[in-house]
Design a protein around this motif. Structure first.
Motif, mmCIF file in Angstrom:
data_model
loop_
_atom_site.group_PDB
_atom_site.id
_atom_site.type_symbol
_atom_site.label_atom_id
_atom_site.label_comp_id
_atom_site.label_asym_id
_atom_site.label_seq_id
_atom_site.Cartn_x
_atom_site.Cartn_y
_atom_site.Cartn_z
ATOM 1 N N LYS A 88 -8.480 -56.311 -9.575
ATOM 2 C CA LYS A 88 -9.610 -56.988 -9.544
ATOM 3 C C LYS A 88 -9.612 -58.108 -10.793
ATOM 4 N N LEU A 141 -17.973 -48.592 -6.641
ATOM 5 C CA LEU A 141 -17.094 -49.503 -6.485
ATOM 6 C C LEU A 141 -17.616 -50.796 -7.716
ATOM 7 N N GLU A 142 -18.926 -50.952 -7.632
ATOM 8 C CA GLU A 142 -19.412 -51.799 -8.589
ATOM 9 C C GLU A 142 -20.766 -51.810 -8.731
ATOM 10 N N GLU A 179 -18.615 -47.782 3.146
ATOM 11 C CA GLU A 179 -19.383 -48.232 1.979
ATOM 12 C C GLU A 179 -20.851 -48.133 2.257
ATOM 13 N N GLU A 231 -7.227 -50.640 -10.354
ATOM 14 C CA GLU A 231 -8.014 -49.238 -9.947
ATOM 15 C C GLU A 231 -7.417 -48.620 -8.849
ATOM 16 N N GLU A 232 -7.695 -46.868 -8.741
ATOM 17 C CA GLU A 232 -7.212 -46.309 -7.913
ATOM 18 C C GLU A 232 -8.247 -46.868 -6.483
ATOM 19 N N CYS A 233 -7.139 -46.883 -5.521
ATOM 20 C CA CYS A 233 -7.753 -47.223 -4.028
ATOM 21 C C CYS A 233 -8.662 -45.863 -3.550
ATOM 22 N N LEU A 234 -10.154 -46.306 -3.248
ATOM 23 C CA LEU A 234 -10.865 -45.089 -2.564
ATOM 24 C C LEU A 234 -10.737 -45.181 -1.200
ATOM 25 N N LYS A 237 -18.303 -56.844 5.630
ATOM 26 C CA LYS A 237 -17.708 -58.027 4.895
ATOM 27 C C LYS A 237 -16.599 -58.857 5.601
ATOM 28 N N VAL A 275 -10.996 -59.985 -5.609
ATOM 29 C CA VAL A 275 -10.531 -58.423 -5.535
ATOM 30 C C VAL A 275 -9.459 -58.407 -4.280
HETATM 31 P P1 AMP Z 1 -16.215 -55.843 -5.081
HETATM 32 O O1 AMP Z 1 -16.034 -57.331 -5.189
HETATM 33 O O2 AMP Z 1 -15.924 -55.017 -6.179
HETATM 34 O O3 AMP Z 1 -17.253 -55.284 -4.260
HETATM 35 O O4 AMP Z 1 -14.869 -55.448 -3.877
HETATM 36 C C1 AMP Z 1 -14.944 -56.148 -2.728
HETATM 37 C C2 AMP Z 1 -14.608 -54.994 -1.830
HETATM 38 O O5 AMP Z 1 -13.115 -54.490 -1.936
HETATM 39 C C3 AMP Z 1 -15.643 -53.682 -1.722
HETATM 40 O O6 AMP Z 1 -16.430 -54.000 -0.852
HETATM 41 C C4 AMP Z 1 -14.424 -52.749 -1.134
HETATM 42 O O7 AMP Z 1 -14.356 -52.981 0.265
HETATM 43 C C5 AMP Z 1 -13.129 -53.122 -1.656
HETATM 44 N N1 AMP Z 1 -12.798 -52.293 -2.731
HETATM 45 C C6 AMP Z 1 -13.220 -52.675 -4.067
HETATM 46 N N2 AMP Z 1 -12.775 -51.641 -4.979
HETATM 47 C C7 AMP Z 1 -12.063 -50.708 -4.148
HETATM 48 C C8 AMP Z 1 -11.456 -49.500 -4.556
HETATM 49 N N3 AMP Z 1 -11.492 -48.996 -5.747
HETATM 50 N N4 AMP Z 1 -11.063 -48.889 -3.683
HETATM 51 C C9 AMP Z 1 -11.241 -49.261 -2.121
HETATM 52 N N5 AMP Z 1 -11.606 -50.563 -1.980
HETATM 53 C C10 AMP Z 1 -12.231 -51.164 -2.765
#
Ligand code: AMP
Ligand code: GLY
Length: 425
Positions: free
Chosen positions: A144, A282-283, A192, A185-188, A214, A154
């Motif tokens: 990210k 995640l955020e 969602e 970061e670790e992939c979760l 999304k 991301v």
């Molecule tokens: P964000 O902009 O941080 O919301 O990330 C955009 C999208 O990336 C999220 O809605 C998730 O689908 C995916 N994502 C973000 N972080 C992770 C994570 N650590 N593991 C898996 N998917 C993630």
């Protein structure tokens, strides 16, 4: 009271629509607004929402009692700070609070300090350290850009090669200053869920959970977008998961009060993944979600203007939230080509017919009225067609029936919004 809403998307149309229902609201202004807000409020299309000084001048010259900040950019730019310093009530955190969204490193450190569950990570401005971390951890792994990148910063990398490329592209300047620091970061895994909460004076009042979609195409295929549809509540969330998310939001709200220089007053948006170990963050975002707002606010029965004023004035005990016992589904109608390039200026028809179905609200995202007085497309996401129903199926069927009645050249939409809820019910 007179209210100024900053922003011009579907979220801001939904906020303006909900405020319009309040008996305590006199004048409603939206800057810049869109073709939908123009129908129910006065658009201040020439006002630069990211210029705090200009917003303050407008608020003072128009007798504005409350400013509601929709998008992240004015929050991160410190528009709330300028207004509060001049004694204007603001719904939306100051620049420091908005760093929860503006810097992923700031956010991760906040989560770690406060024991809020999230993915393991490395934040670094040293490119080699990022590559080494990827080699040590392996794939899948997530890269990210630290700063605001309009949802494009991301990369969920399936292979280490893809992750290395994402890191290189950040340091080569693909996201400008936003990519000078990266978070790896670790992939979760898991579905969602978005949890929005009103936060004021260290207290959190959670709204109902919602789920965004999304990816551009059915089956969650294709490129990432700003969001193609949403629904609320979310039947796949168990009672334990809901309680865990509410606890995490409450802990975060308490931490904003103990750590930040000024009170956090606005919406805190928790983006969760429901992992096998429980919900993990995640955020955080510092604002309402888009399009989540378009399914959350239509279910709100309380007076939104009074709720927002109480939040803005630091009176959390006056926040009262009542929800309609209904399901809400919103489907985004987008321009052909979105999220890539697309044409604008296509004439839109059928909105009145769609709304005449009852329990249908068409929120405008990218529309304007052209020189000939026609409503035309002016953005990638054009309309958010929201419907309410007493069952999920009813809300979803009504939303899609309404979509059928609306037309513009190149109209595209996902046909599977809420498929996870359908499978679960
Ligand atoms: P964000 O902009 O941080 O919301 O990330 C955009 C999208 O990336 C999220 O809605 C998730 O689908 C995916 N994502 C973000 N972080 C992770 C994570 N650590 N593991 C898996 N998917 C993630
Ligand atoms: N729906 C995702 C967001 O508002 O960030």
């Amino acid at each position: 009271m007179n209210i100024l809403v900053l922003g011009g998307g579907g979220r801001e149309h939904a906020i303006t629509w909900a405020l319009k229902k309040s008996p305590s609201v006199d004048e409603l202004y939206v800057a810049p607004g869109n073709g939908g807000t123009a129908l129910i409020a006065q658009n201040a299309s020439g006002l630069d929402a990211e210029d705090g000084r200009a917003v303050l001048d407008f608020a003072q010259s128009h007798g504005v009692d409350l400013v509601v900040i929709g998008p992240e950019a004015p929050l991160v730019a410190g528009v709330a700070d300028v207004l509060r310093a001049a004694g204007v009530a603001v719904f939306g955190p100051d620049a420091q609070g908005a760093q929860l969204e503006g810097s992923k490193t700031f956010c991760k450190e906040f989560m770690m300090r406060n024991g809020l569950p999230t993915a393991e990570y490395l934040s670094t401005d040293d490119e080699q350290a990022a590559h080494d971390y990827i080699d040590a951890k392996g794939a899948p792994i997530v890269v990210k850009a630290d700063g605001l990148a309009a949802g494009k910063g991301v990369v969920v990398a399936a292979t280490v090669e893809e992750a290395h490329r994402a890191v290189s592209s950040c340091f080569e300047g693909a996201f400008g200053d936003a990519g000078r620091t990266v978070v790896v970061e670790e992939c979760l895994t898991g579905p969602e869920c978005s949890m929005l909460a009103f936060v004021s004076a260290g207290k959190a009042y959670c709204m109902a959970p919602s789920q965004d979609h999304k990816r551009a195409y059915d089956g969650d295929e294709g490129p990432n977008t700003g969001g193609m549809g949403a629904y609320s509540p979310v039947p796949i969330v168990s009672d334990d998961e809901l309680a865990a998310m509410e606890r995490i939001m409450a802990d975060a709200a308490a931490a904003t009060a103990s750590e930040f220089d000024n009170d956090y007053r606005g919406v805190l948006y928790g983006g969760f993944m429901l992992t096998p170990q429980g919900p993990k963050l995640l955020e955080y975002n510092a604002r309402f979600g888009d399009p989540e707002t378009q399914v959350v606010l239509p279910r709100l029965q309380s007076d939104l203007a009074q709720v927002m004023l109480a939040v803005a004035e630091g009176r959390p005990d006056d926040v009262k939230l009542d929800w309609a016992d209904k399901w809400a589904v919103t489907v985004v109608l987008a321009s052909q080509g979105y999220p890539g390039s697309y044409e604008k200026g296509k004439v839109i028809t059928g909105i009145d017919d769609a709304e005449a179905l009852g329990d249908v609200m068409v929120f405008h995202a990218g529309t304007k009225v052209d020189d000939r007085g026609d409503l035309v497309t002016s953005g990638g996401r054009v309309l958010n067609v929201t419907a309410l129903g007493s069952t999920f199926q009813e809300a979803r069927d009504l939303a899609y029936a309404a979509c059928e009645l609306i037309d513009f050249e190149g109209k595209q939409n996902r046909s599977d919004i809420g498929y996870r809820a359908l499978a679960a019910l």
